[in-house]
Design a protein around this motif. Structure first.
Motif, PDB file in Angstrom:
ATOM      1  N   SER A 152       0.825  -1.200   0.000  1.00  9.56           N
ATOM      2  CA  SER A 152       0.000   0.000   0.000  1.00  9.56           C
ATOM      3  C   SER A 152       0.865   1.259   0.000  1.00  9.56           C
ATOM      4  N   HIS A 153       2.082   1.139   0.522  1.00 12.66           N
ATOM      5  CA  HIS A 153       3.035   2.247   0.495  1.00 12.66           C
ATOM      6  C   HIS A 153       3.256   2.715  -0.944  1.00 12.66           C
ATOM      7  N   TYR A 154       3.518   1.767  -1.829  1.00 14.60           N
ATOM      8  CA  TYR A 154       3.808   2.104  -3.219  1.00 14.60           C
ATOM      9  C   TYR A 154       2.538   2.473  -3.977  1.00 14.60           C
ATOM     10  N   ASP A 155       1.410   1.898  -3.583  1.00 10.78           N
ATOM     11  CA  ASP A 155       0.147   2.255  -4.225  1.00 10.78           C
ATOM     12  C   ASP A 155      -0.214   3.712  -3.952  1.00 10.78           C
ATOM     13  N   VAL A 156      -0.055   4.142  -2.697  1.00 11.48           N
ATOM     14  CA  VAL A 156      -0.384   5.526  -2.344  1.00 11.48           C
ATOM     15  C   VAL A 156       0.596   6.491  -3.015  1.00 11.48           C
ATOM     16  N   LEU A 157       1.882   6.150  -2.987  1.00  9.30           N
ATOM     17  CA  LEU A 157       2.873   7.009  -3.633  1.00  9.30           C
ATOM     18  C   LEU A 157       2.625   7.104  -5.141  1.00  9.30           C
ATOM     19  N   SER A 158       2.229   5.989  -5.745  1.00 11.87           N
ATOM     20  CA  SER A 158       1.933   5.985  -7.177  1.00 11.87           C
ATOM     21  C   SER A 158       0.741   6.883  -7.478  1.00 11.87           C
ATOM     22  N   ALA A 159      -0.331   6.745  -6.690  1.00 12.09           N
ATOM     23  CA  ALA A 159      -1.518   7.584  -6.882  1.00 12.09           C
ATOM     24  C   ALA A 159      -1.189   9.055  -6.633  1.00 12.09           C
ATOM     25  N   LEU A 170      -3.783  16.433  -3.031  1.00 14.58           N
ATOM     26  CA  LEU A 170      -3.838  16.751  -1.593  1.00 14.58           C
ATOM     27  C   LEU A 170      -4.382  15.577  -0.786  1.00 14.58           C
ATOM     28  N   HIS A 171      -5.344  14.854  -1.357  1.00 16.46           N
ATOM     29  CA  HIS A 171      -5.905  13.690  -0.665  1.00 16.46           C
ATOM     30  C   HIS A 171      -4.820  12.656  -0.371  1.00 16.46           C
ATOM     31  N   TYR A 172      -4.029  12.320  -1.401  1.00 12.76           N
ATOM     32  CA  TYR A 172      -2.992  11.307  -1.192  1.00 12.76           C
ATOM     33  C   TYR A 172      -1.857  11.845  -0.328  1.00 12.76           C
ATOM     34  N   LEU A 173      -1.607  13.151  -0.403  1.00  7.11           N
ATOM     35  CA  LEU A 173      -0.652  13.746   0.530  1.00  7.11           C
ATOM     36  C   LEU A 173      -1.142  13.544   1.962  1.00  7.11           C
ATOM     37  N   GLY A 174      -2.445  13.751   2.176  1.00  3.66           N
ATOM     38  CA  GLY A 174      -3.014  13.553   3.509  1.00  3.66           C
ATOM     39  C   GLY A 174      -2.821  12.136   4.006  1.00  3.66           C
ATOM     40  N   ARG A 175      -3.013  11.150   3.130  1.00  5.50           N
ATOM     41  CA  ARG A 175      -2.794   9.752   3.533  1.00  5.50           C
ATOM     42  C   ARG A 175      -1.351   9.536   3.988  1.00  5.50           C
ATOM     43  N   GLY A 202       2.644   9.244   8.734  1.00  7.89           N
ATOM     44  CA  GLY A 202       3.907   9.730   9.280  1.00  7.89           C
ATOM     45  C   GLY A 202       5.089   9.529   8.350  1.00  7.89           C
ATOM     46  N   ASP A 203       4.817   9.295   7.064  1.00  7.16           N
ATOM     47  CA  ASP A 203       5.873   8.955   6.117  1.00  7.16           C
ATOM     48  C   ASP A 203       6.444  10.212   5.458  1.00  7.16           C
ATOM     49  N   LEU A 204       7.128  11.019   6.246  1.00  8.37           N
ATOM     50  CA  LEU A 204       7.643  12.304   5.776  1.00  8.37           C
ATOM     51  C   LEU A 204       8.724  12.140   4.706  1.00  8.37           C
ATOM     52  N   ILE A 205       9.615  11.184   4.891  1.00 11.57           N
ATOM     53  CA  ILE A 205      10.741  11.001   3.967  1.00 11.57           C
ATOM     54  C   ILE A 205      10.245  10.683   2.554  1.00 11.57           C
ATOM     55  N   SER A 206       9.286   9.752   2.454  1.00 11.64           N
ATOM     56  CA  SER A 206       8.788   9.366   1.131  1.00 11.64           C
ATOM     57  C   SER A 206       8.106  10.530   0.428  1.00 11.64           C
ATOM     58  N   ILE A 207       7.388  11.355   1.179  1.00 13.15           N
ATOM     59  CA  ILE A 207       6.725  12.521   0.582  1.00 13.15           C
ATOM     60  C   ILE A 207       7.777  13.454  -0.020  1.00 13.15           C
ATOM     61  N   CYS A 208       8.800  13.745   0.751  1.00 10.62           N
ATOM     62  CA  CYS A 208       9.816  14.703   0.310  1.00 10.62           C
ATOM     63  C   CYS A 208      10.569  14.186  -0.910  1.00 10.62           C
ATOM     64  N   ARG A 209      10.952  12.924  -0.887  1.00 11.71           N
ATOM     65  CA  ARG A 209      11.680  12.356  -2.023  1.00 11.71           C
ATOM     66  C   ARG A 209      10.814  12.379  -3.282  1.00 11.71           C
TER      67      ARG A 209
END
Length: 426
Positions: free
Chosen positions: A242-249, A263-268, A273-280
């Motif tokens: 689900s980590h990769y599914d959310v990042l993909s979406a 913004l919705h997927y950013l909220g997820r 708490g996955d700050l690193i993945s968001i930034c990358r």
């Protein structure tokens, strides 16, 4: 005497009682047809918790008249599997054995390989379930001998239908009159996240944690429902699929200029708490999907990312949202990524040849005697700081890697270079 949890007491014994999964269990749908045929093959059930995987496996075993064994790969071992296999030589295994192996992704490759022999000789029929993508976690030889069925999260209306069925059973078991507010029912259905087991457990806690009033009534209102369910749990595991599914979406929504979905997927991701993945991901999107259509995007996004990392969560959500809105609403171009990928493909698949000798380093004693740098034209010595000369190796000297995106910024830059080339002299 202990009483089984409500999800067990309500567990369907026939297909028409199963909540959801109409895409595979509906009339004339594939799994429905297989079950009703009685000819059961090896299967893999893939989907989130509480969506009916175990229930359907039980129904299949009953329909096929096979002995049913259930193991959980989290704590089971090969000896447990062998014990099930041994039952095939007894009267218990006369009509065949169906082994339901829950969370098969927790078996390592060797353990999964050990199942192959028994699958192939027909001593067992395997139904394995997993919450992770089977194509990532299950041994390919097992996949090739099985049919994969995806179980999807149950929609809210179906969850509420299941809750009403559970409420009916509890009312039949209890002497008390139970009154469940519609708002409370709706809330439990909403926060279950498509997990009927979670919803039923929440319902049971709400009812049995509430003392009867003076009239002997158990009255469950919205506040009790909230206390009993402890809010919604997102189906997200930063170490799972689900980590990769959310990042993909997330990236695809920004690429598609849908600011609300972005913004919705950013909220997820923030809620996990996955700050690193968001930034990358934001940093790569700035170049991969916006690129030269808005060259300043990466500078602004880098500032947003730096701010978020310094602030941490929850405050970091604000600059992250700023970066997401900027990227989602920016003009798009993928010319940067397509250009560099073409270069790398040529390096891997072609003999590109040597660097032109006039471009090689000439800043050392003896370079001139090797011909290094001879004939190089220094662009700043020419009009408009440009002069025609060959830069690519001979083998690929006519290759073109960069094509400008269809946007104002890149066309402006590209036209400038094109005019330079057209108006320059040798």
């Amino acid at each position: 005497m202990s009483i089984a949890p409500l999800p067990e007491r309500i567990r369907p014994t026939d297909l028409h009682e199963v909540v959801g999964q109409r895409h595979i269990l509906g009339e004339n749908k594939i799994l429905n047809r297989i079950i009703n045929s009685g000819r059961i093959s090896n299967m893999i059930f893939y989907g989130p918790p509480g969506t009916g995987k175990t229930t359907v496996a039980n129904i299949i075993a009953k329909k096929a008249n096979k002995s049913f064994y259930k193991l959980n790969a989290t704590n089971a071992s090969l000896s447990d599997v062998k014990e099930v296999i041994s039952s095939t030589d007894t009267l218990m295994g006369l009509n065949g054995v169906l082994l339901y192996l829950d969370e098969i992704q927790n078996f390592n490759k060797k353990q999964q390989q050990s199942l192959l022999e028994y699958i192939e000789n027909g001593r067992i029929t395997l139904i394995a379930s997993t919450t992770e993508n089977p194509y990532h976690y299950i041994y390919k030889a097992i996949l090739s001998r099985s049919t994969v069925f995806e179980f999807k999260p149950i929609n809210k209306d179906d969850v509420i239908w299941g809750l009403k069925r559970g409420l009916k059973i509890i009312k039949e078991e209890c002497n008390n009159k139970i009154i469940l507010e519609e708002e409370a029912l709706d809330y439990i259905g909403e926060v279950s996240g498509g997990d009927l087991r979670k919803a039923l457990n929440g319902l049971e806690v709400a009812i049995f944690s509430t003392l009867p009033n003076s009239n002997g009534e158990i009255y469950v209102d919205l506040n009790i429902a909230r206390d009993s369910t402890q809010g919604k749990i997102l189906n997200y595991d930063k170490f799972g699929d689900s980590h990769y599914d959310v990042l993909s979406a997330f990236q695809k929504s920004i690429r598609g200029s849908d600011v609300d979905a972005s913004l919705h997927y950013l909220g997820r991701l923030i809620e996990s708490g996955d700050l690193i993945s968001i930034c990358r991901r934001l940093l790569v999107i700035a170049s991969e999907d916006i690129g030269l259509a808005y060259p300043n995007a990466i500078t602004i996004v880098k500032s947003c990312v730096d701010s978020a990392m310094q602030l941490g969560l929850p405050e970091g959500r604000i600059p992250l949202a700023q970066g997401v809105i900027l990227l989602a609403t920016s003009p798009k171009s993928n010319s940067v990524v397509t250009s560099i990928d073409k270069v790398i493909a040529d390096l891997k698949n072609k003999d590109v040849g040597d660097i032109p000798i006039h471009l090689k380093d000439s800043h050392y004693s003896g370079a001139e005697s090797l011909g290094r740098g001879i004939g190089y034209k220094y662009p700043h010595s020419y009009k408009n700081n440009y002069v025609k000369q060959q830069y690519l190796p001979d083998n690929i000297k006519n290759s073109v890697y960069y094509y400008p995106g269809d946007n104002k910024m890149e066309k402006q830059f590209y036209n400038y270079i094109r005019e330079l080339k057209e108006n320059s002299k040798e």
